[in-house]
Design a protein around this motif. Sequence first.
Motif, PDB file in Angstrom:
ATOM      1  N   ASN A  18      -7.153   1.165   5.821  1.00 15.63           N
ATOM      2  CA  ASN A  18      -6.061   1.207   4.854  1.00 15.63           C
ATOM      3  C   ASN A  18      -4.792   0.552   5.384  1.00 15.63           C
ATOM      4  O   ASN A  18      -3.885   0.247   4.612  1.00 15.63           O
ATOM      5  CB  ASN A  18      -5.738   2.662   4.468  1.00 15.63           C
ATOM      6  CG  ASN A  18      -6.780   3.254   3.558  1.00 15.63           C
ATOM      7  OD1 ASN A  18      -7.143   2.660   2.553  1.00 15.63           O
ATOM      8  ND2 ASN A  18      -7.282   4.430   3.914  1.00 15.63           N
ATOM      9  N   LYS A  19      -4.737   0.358   6.691  1.00  9.85           N
ATOM     10  CA  LYS A  19      -3.536  -0.234   7.293  1.00  9.85           C
ATOM     11  C   LYS A  19      -3.955  -1.047   8.504  1.00  9.85           C
ATOM     12  O   LYS A  19      -4.140  -0.510   9.606  1.00  9.85           O
ATOM     13  CB  LYS A  19      -2.534   0.849   7.708  1.00  9.85           C
ATOM     14  CG  LYS A  19      -1.195   0.289   8.192  1.00  9.85           C
ATOM     15  CD  LYS A  19      -0.290   1.375   8.710  1.00  9.85           C
ATOM     16  CE  LYS A  19      -0.808   1.950  10.012  1.00  9.85           C
ATOM     17  NZ  LYS A  19       0.136   2.915  10.631  1.00  9.85           N
ATOM     18  N   ASP A  49      -7.887   1.997  11.163  1.00  4.38           N
ATOM     19  CA  ASP A  49      -7.684   2.484   9.799  1.00  4.38           C
ATOM     20  C   ASP A  49      -7.746   1.303   8.842  1.00  4.38           C
ATOM     21  O   ASP A  49      -6.843   0.469   8.831  1.00  4.38           O
ATOM     22  CB  ASP A  49      -6.330   3.188   9.677  1.00  4.38           C
ATOM     23  CG  ASP A  49      -6.131   3.827   8.296  1.00  4.38           C
ATOM     24  OD1 ASP A  49      -6.994   3.639   7.423  1.00  4.38           O
ATOM     25  OD2 ASP A  49      -5.111   4.519   8.107  1.00  4.38           O
ATOM     26  N   HIS A  99      -8.731   0.647  -1.411  1.00  4.27           N
ATOM     27  CA  HIS A  99      -8.396   1.937  -0.805  1.00  4.27           C
ATOM     28  C   HIS A  99      -9.650   2.565  -0.224  1.00  4.27           C
ATOM     29  O   HIS A  99     -10.733   2.508  -0.811  1.00  4.27           O
ATOM     30  CB  HIS A  99      -7.785   2.867  -1.857  1.00  4.27           C
ATOM     31  CG  HIS A  99      -7.384   4.198  -1.316  1.00  4.27           C
ATOM     32  ND1 HIS A  99      -6.443   4.352  -0.325  1.00  4.27           N
ATOM     33  CD2 HIS A  99      -7.800   5.459  -1.620  1.00  4.27           C
ATOM     34  CE1 HIS A  99      -6.289   5.637  -0.054  1.00  4.27           C
ATOM     35  NE2 HIS A  99      -7.110   6.317  -0.820  1.00  4.27           N
ATOM     36  N   TYR A 100      -9.492   3.181   0.939  1.00  5.88           N
ATOM     37  CA  TYR A 100     -10.592   3.862   1.617  1.00  5.88           C
ATOM     38  C   TYR A 100     -10.274   5.355   1.633  1.00  5.88           C
ATOM     39  O   TYR A 100      -9.502   5.825   2.484  1.00  5.88           O
ATOM     40  CB  TYR A 100     -10.768   3.294   3.031  1.00  5.88           C
ATOM     41  CG  TYR A 100     -11.061   1.801   2.986  1.00  5.88           C
ATOM     42  CD1 TYR A 100     -12.366   1.339   2.898  1.00  5.88           C
ATOM     43  CD2 TYR A 100     -10.024   0.869   2.970  1.00  5.88           C
ATOM     44  CE1 TYR A 100     -12.636  -0.024   2.812  1.00  5.88           C
ATOM     45  CE2 TYR A 100     -10.287  -0.491   2.891  1.00  5.88           C
ATOM     46  CZ  TYR A 100     -11.592  -0.924   2.805  1.00  5.88           C
ATOM     47  OH  TYR A 100     -11.858  -2.272   2.708  1.00  5.88           O
ATOM     48  N   ASP A 129      -5.026  -2.358  -5.213  1.00  2.88           N
ATOM     49  CA  ASP A 129      -5.292  -2.493  -3.793  1.00  2.88           C
ATOM     50  C   ASP A 129      -6.670  -1.933  -3.465  1.00  2.88           C
ATOM     51  O   ASP A 129      -7.262  -1.197  -4.247  1.00  2.88           O
ATOM     52  CB  ASP A 129      -4.218  -1.738  -3.007  1.00  2.88           C
ATOM     53  CG  ASP A 129      -4.062  -2.279  -1.603  1.00  2.88           C
ATOM     54  OD1 ASP A 129      -4.828  -3.179  -1.227  1.00  2.88           O
ATOM     55  OD2 ASP A 129      -3.176  -1.786  -0.885  1.00  2.88           O
ATOM     56  N   TYR A 186     -12.916  -4.087   6.154  1.00  2.00           N
ATOM     57  CA  TYR A 186     -11.728  -4.016   5.320  1.00  2.00           C
ATOM     58  C   TYR A 186     -11.649  -5.278   4.471  1.00  2.00           C
ATOM     59  O   TYR A 186     -12.438  -6.221   4.648  1.00  2.00           O
ATOM     60  CB  TYR A 186     -10.460  -3.859   6.166  1.00  2.00           C
ATOM     61  CG  TYR A 186     -10.102  -5.077   6.989  1.00  2.00           C
ATOM     62  CD1 TYR A 186      -9.105  -5.955   6.579  1.00  2.00           C
ATOM     63  CD2 TYR A 186     -10.772  -5.351   8.177  1.00  2.00           C
ATOM     64  CE1 TYR A 186      -8.778  -7.076   7.327  1.00  2.00           C
ATOM     65  CE2 TYR A 186     -10.456  -6.476   8.939  1.00  2.00           C
ATOM     66  CZ  TYR A 186      -9.458  -7.330   8.504  1.00  2.00           C
ATOM     67  OH  TYR A 186      -9.136  -8.443   9.245  1.00  2.00           O
ATOM     68  N   ARG A 189       0.818  -1.211   0.000  1.00  2.00           N
ATOM     69  CA  ARG A 189       0.000   0.000   0.000  1.00  2.00           C
ATOM     70  C   ARG A 189       0.855   1.266   0.000  1.00  2.00           C
ATOM     71  O   ARG A 189       0.738   2.135   0.868  1.00  2.00           O
ATOM     72  CB  ARG A 189      -0.944   0.033   1.208  1.00  2.00           C
ATOM     73  CG  ARG A 189      -1.957  -1.105   1.252  1.00  2.00           C
ATOM     74  CD  ARG A 189      -2.765  -1.033   2.526  1.00  2.00           C
ATOM     75  NE  ARG A 189      -3.716  -2.120   2.630  1.00  2.00           N
ATOM     76  CZ  ARG A 189      -5.003  -2.037   2.281  1.00  2.00           C
ATOM     77  NH1 ARG A 189      -5.470  -0.914   1.791  1.00  2.00           N
ATOM     78  NH2 ARG A 189      -5.805  -3.073   2.412  1.00  2.00           N
TER      79      ARG A 189
END
Length: 567
Positions: free
Chosen positions: A258-259, A256, A164-165, A162, A177, A138
């Motif tokens: 994204n991570k 999060d 993605h938000y 990927d 997620y 990412r």
Amino acid sequence: MAVASGRVQLVTIRQQSLTLARWRVLWVVLGFAFIAMLALVRIAYLGMSDEGLRGTSLEEALLPPRGEITDRNGIPLARAFPAYALWFNPEALGEGGTPLVREPAVVAAKLKAIFPDLNEKAVAAQFAAGKQGYIRRRVLPEEANRVQEIGELALEMPTETDRHYPQGSMAAHVLGYVAADGDGRVGMEQVFNKHLSDPATRGTPIALSIDSRVQGALEDELRRGMKLVQAQGGAGIVLDVNTGEVLALASLPEFDPNKIDARGEKLMFNRVTNQVYELGSTFKPLSVAAAIDAGVVRDLGRRWDATPVKAGRFRIKDSHDMGATLNVVETLIHSSNTVTARVVDELGPERMRRYMMDLGMNERPYIELPAKGFPIWPGEKWPRLRSMTVGYGHGIAVTPLHLASAYAAMVNGGIWRPATLKKLGPGEAPKGRRVFKASTSSRMRQLLRAISIYGTGRNADAPGYRVGGKTGSAEKPGGSAGYRRTALVSTFAAAFPMDRPRYVVIAMLDEPRGTVASSYQRTAAWNAAPIVGRLVPRIGPLIGVRPDDTRDVDISDIKPLIPEANQ
């Protein structure tokens, strides 16, 4: 003789040129034949091996690998995103050579400057050991550019598609997620996993009921409220009372999507739909509504005994002396346990239990999210004491979403509807079931408004928005006496505008402390109610409710019963 000799020489040259041309044509033909033979061999190989090309439809070729999720206004909340990965290739400069131009520690430090959360020592050790592998997934384009500027060929940047938000951690507990296996986890990513991944459907975005503007404001005010009183966590919801659509749902602290790391995994528990609480005095209006609806309370001016209630070896008492008697209006304004218990006692355990069941308090909350907590339900037969304690929000534990749906039924005319995170079109709202008479709902709108004007909900009374609601401050279970007196759950349950309710708002804080910001008080009147008071003016104009000081619910017939209104 000279002329003949020239002609012979010319013929010889022509023959040589013709021969050369023929050879050239032959070589070209042989070249094409060789290429064609290679192509045929390749086709035959692919046809016989399992590495052959798969049939790909036009949709599969053109559509992203996973469908998009949007809010109710089309704002993207989750989408496929072309990203980069950071890969260490120790053979980038050839075998036997040094993979990095600079020292491993120096390169790791430069990467740390780009990615602050990078484990610098672990990466330096990977470089020194010459172990190939991912350093990071990412990677955004601007970050990839900075990595390229380091100038190390061993730091390769392969492109990947990927998830993605775009809004970051906003609405994380709603969205969930996508895991490394490509499947959704936790939230609506899991619920709609098949739709989002199926080539036949992934081209159609999923529109949620969430309004990203309202969601952002709710999270912001909850986060602010938590910081002001140093609370462990917070939860909130904004619900359309007529359709059951959830415009915002927040559980803090958030993760999060994204991570996903170890910390994020610990924060995935959803306080709104999965955690059950004893929500205290926020239940009192529901109990009074049930008593009014059943005909137990016909005269709001009737004086009820407000002294402690004796039930077996237990005594129910109020937080402070409220006088010898109270009417029902004063009971809600001052939040009396004793009078509420006596009202419920007259209603009776069986009828009280039936109203709670009609409000869905005995089942998991109705919503699409996979994580839904089961209430701590008192069971089939309620003894007298249990019925009375449930009346003021103890002895029963439910989620904040249960409370939101119940308040919606109490103010919308008496119809309970399941909550949903799907955007509903005109006429798509579920029929629901009737719990209260329309006349009961009308009376409760008056009483809730009176609480915000004269009672514990004053700090939520946003000017012009006609907010009505009730506070609730309940001790958390776990102490030697059954409860931890120093740990509270503070909740404010509200609706607005009370002359024609459209939205329910719930704000809850887990273990708030008494600070300067809350006048050193830990109760909901000083920490949860102000959150609603700040939130409503922010979101009202966004969702069609503008401030109007010329309108309000008519409470003239109950004002004479309120001493504060006549001073």
